[in-house]
Design a protein around this motif. Structure first.
Motif, PDB file in Angstrom:
ATOM      1  N   HIS A  79      42.321  -5.148 -47.898  1.00 40.13           N
ATOM      2  CA  HIS A  79      43.372  -4.174 -48.173  1.00 40.13           C
ATOM      3  C   HIS A  79      43.783  -3.442 -46.888  1.00 40.13           C
ATOM      4  O   HIS A  79      44.971  -3.248 -46.630  1.00 40.13           O
ATOM      5  CB  HIS A  79      42.877  -3.191 -49.246  1.00 40.13           C
ATOM      6  CG  HIS A  79      43.912  -2.229 -49.714  1.00 40.13           C
ATOM      7  ND1 HIS A  79      44.119  -1.006 -49.109  1.00 40.13           N
ATOM      8  CD2 HIS A  79      44.814  -2.296 -50.732  1.00 40.13           C
ATOM      9  CE1 HIS A  79      45.096  -0.368 -49.744  1.00 40.13           C
ATOM     10  NE2 HIS A  79      45.534  -1.130 -50.727  1.00 40.13           N
ATOM     11  N   HIS A  87      52.752  -1.844 -49.244  1.00 42.19           N
ATOM     12  CA  HIS A  87      52.979  -0.544 -49.883  1.00 42.19           C
ATOM     13  C   HIS A  87      54.403  -0.071 -49.645  1.00 42.19           C
ATOM     14  O   HIS A  87      54.988  -0.338 -48.594  1.00 42.19           O
ATOM     15  CB  HIS A  87      51.991   0.505 -49.346  1.00 42.19           C
ATOM     16  CG  HIS A  87      50.572   0.197 -49.688  1.00 42.19           C
ATOM     17  ND1 HIS A  87      49.671  -0.252 -48.762  1.00 42.19           N
ATOM     18  CD2 HIS A  87      49.914   0.247 -50.870  1.00 42.19           C
ATOM     19  CE1 HIS A  87      48.504  -0.458 -49.356  1.00 42.19           C
ATOM     20  NE2 HIS A  87      48.624  -0.176 -50.639  1.00 42.19           N
ATOM     21  N   HIS A  96      49.129  -6.437 -55.168  1.00 39.88           N
ATOM     22  CA  HIS A  96      48.023  -5.757 -55.857  1.00 39.88           C
ATOM     23  C   HIS A  96      47.685  -6.426 -57.185  1.00 39.88           C
ATOM     24  O   HIS A  96      46.549  -6.328 -57.645  1.00 39.88           O
ATOM     25  CB  HIS A  96      48.334  -4.273 -56.034  1.00 39.88           C
ATOM     26  CG  HIS A  96      48.246  -3.478 -54.758  1.00 39.88           C
ATOM     27  ND1 HIS A  96      49.265  -3.436 -53.842  1.00 39.88           N
ATOM     28  CD2 HIS A  96      47.252  -2.715 -54.239  1.00 39.88           C
ATOM     29  CE1 HIS A  96      48.899  -2.672 -52.809  1.00 39.88           C
ATOM     30  NE2 HIS A  96      47.685  -2.221 -53.024  1.00 39.88           N
ATOM     31  N   PHE A 277      39.853   2.763 -57.932  1.00 37.10           N
ATOM     32  CA  PHE A 277      41.037   2.055 -57.405  1.00 37.10           C
ATOM     33  C   PHE A 277      41.496   0.922 -58.319  1.00 37.10           C
ATOM     34  O   PHE A 277      42.675   0.821 -58.670  1.00 37.10           O
ATOM     35  CB  PHE A 277      40.722   1.512 -56.006  1.00 37.10           C
ATOM     36  CG  PHE A 277      41.864   0.754 -55.372  1.00 37.10           C
ATOM     37  CD1 PHE A 277      42.752   1.372 -54.509  1.00 37.10           C
ATOM     38  CD2 PHE A 277      42.051  -0.603 -55.635  1.00 37.10           C
ATOM     39  CE1 PHE A 277      43.808   0.674 -53.929  1.00 37.10           C
ATOM     40  CE2 PHE A 277      43.103  -1.309 -55.058  1.00 37.10           C
ATOM     41  CZ  PHE A 277      43.974  -0.670 -54.203  1.00 37.10           C
ATOM     42  N   HIS A 281      44.981   0.456 -60.356  1.00 35.04           N
ATOM     43  CA  HIS A 281      45.915  -0.646 -60.117  1.00 35.04           C
ATOM     44  C   HIS A 281      46.074  -1.553 -61.333  1.00 35.04           C
ATOM     45  O   HIS A 281      47.124  -2.174 -61.518  1.00 35.04           O
ATOM     46  CB  HIS A 281      45.564  -1.386 -58.831  1.00 35.04           C
ATOM     47  CG  HIS A 281      46.241  -0.738 -57.664  1.00 35.04           C
ATOM     48  ND1 HIS A 281      47.524  -1.050 -57.298  1.00 35.04           N
ATOM     49  CD2 HIS A 281      45.846   0.280 -56.869  1.00 35.04           C
ATOM     50  CE1 HIS A 281      47.880  -0.262 -56.296  1.00 35.04           C
ATOM     51  NE2 HIS A 281      46.883   0.557 -56.018  1.00 35.04           N
TER      52      HIS A 281
HETATM   53 CU   LIG Z   1      47.077  -0.557 -51.999  1.00 37.84          CU
END
Ligand SMILES: [Cu+2]
Length: 351
Positions: A79, A87, A96, A277, A281
């Motif tokens: 990442h 992003h 993602h 996280f 996501h």
């Molecule tokens: Cu990210």
């Protein structure tokens, strides 16, 4: 002939020679679940699978990536490597989606996890500290960080300042109380279209996991009205304007989720270090999937933007042929391969 090829297909499926996506059907589709819909046993299985990844050796070489200590860090480093390409642009959703899928696959194939990645239901989270996902109980993914009276208001131009959250220090409860983060921290203000990684990017910097819950951000940005705006968005431009606007005019539901958890989750490079996280996501992926499924003909392959952070005018628009990279985690994939959660390698969806 038709009969013959059907029985041949059945034989190949039985023998495991046909990949899942090619015969994904309503019967074989896996449904990712809201954390609150998991029972205590299922929650514990997920938590233990995350700890299991932490115990597996890294695939990235230690001499080049000294801060990457285990298999979980492979995901964090990947990442970090692609941060400025994935992003506030067209690739946030496709990249993602596959990243979360690779995580789920690693939990299942490398750690014997039987379930799928759960998601964090934002608008149902009316009180973080009492929520089954974040209440700090043994079946949560741990709670708030210890209160740090010196935590400063968060000021990110051009969004203005946010009042500090209610924590700021080390996570003190639940299964990830002693969970270390190894990489970063990074300076978010360096992330931009032409940013390069600092020399210290792969340094080993072990420290506690920090959070600072901020319920007002979640209430303001990730509420039921915002979910409706997402699902009703007429096109990908409109969807991304609610999810992750590239023009920095306001915080989207993506960024607001990161800020709601605070501290390590707000690091645009190394936020996958917080076990929250992937659940965040998965929720982003859920909203995209539900949006796509409402009008498959017009929305399945909808894209909008570039592969450069904030979509500078000089960058070309992303197409279905654009190649996504996942470093040591997987072979490169085209955007086309990740647009359908029931096609190619995928066979999952959400309610
Ligand atoms: Cu990210």
């Amino acid at each position: 002939m038709g009969l013959l090829s059907n029985s041949l297909l059945a034989l190949l499926v039985t023998a495991g020679l046909v990949v899942a996506g090619e015969q994904c059907s309503p019967e074989t589709t896996a449904f990712r679940k809201d954390w609150r819909a998991l029972n205590a046993h299922e929650r514990t299985e997920y938590i233990e699978a995350v700890w299991c990844l932490r115990r597996q050796p890294a695939h990235l070489p230690n001499n080049e990536y000294p801060g990457v200590r285990d298999r979980l860090d492979d995901f964090v480093a990947t990442h970090i490597n692609y941060t400025t390409a994935i992003h506030a642009n067209a690739l946030l959703l496709p990249w993602h989606r596959h990243f979360t899928y690779l995580w789920e696959t690693a939990l299942r194939e490398e750690c014997g996890y039987k379930g799928y990645v759960p998601y964090w239901n934002w608008p149902a989270t009316t009180n973080l500290t009492e929520d089954p996902l974040f209440d700090g109980s043994p079946t949560s993914i741990s709670g708030n960080g210890a209160y740090d009276p010196n935590e400063k208001p968060r000021c990110d131009p051009p969004y203005g300042c946010e009042a500090p959250g209610t924590g700021g220090g080390c996570v003190t409860s639940g299964p990830f109380k002693d969970f270390e983060v190894h990489l970063g921290p990074f300076n978010n203000s360096h992330a931009g279209p032409h940013a390069t990684l600092p020399e210290s990017a792969w340094d080993y910097n072990p420290r506690c996991l920090k959070r600072s819950f901020n319920q007002p951000i979640l209430d303001r940005t990730n509420n039921e009205a915002a979910m409706k705006r997402l699902l009703d968005a007429p096109d990908m431009d409109g969807f991304l304007d609610v999810m992750d606007p590239s023009d920095k005019s306001h915080i989207g539901t993506h960024g607001a989720g990161h800020r709601t958890i605070g501290k390590d989750m707000t690091d645009v490079y190394s936020s996958p270090q917080d076990p929250a996280f992937m659940l965040h996501h998965a929720m982003i992926d859920r909203m995209w999937t539900l949006w796509q499924e409402r009008d498959i003909d017009n929305r399945r392959n909808a894209l909008n933007g570039t592969d450069v952070m904030y979509n500078p005018a000089s960058a070309p628009l992303v197409t279905l042929d654009h190649v996504l990279n996942f470093g040591c985690l997987d072979r490169p994939r085209t955007v086309r391969e990740v647009m359908d959660t029931r096609g190619h390698d995928y066979c999952y969806s959400y309610h």
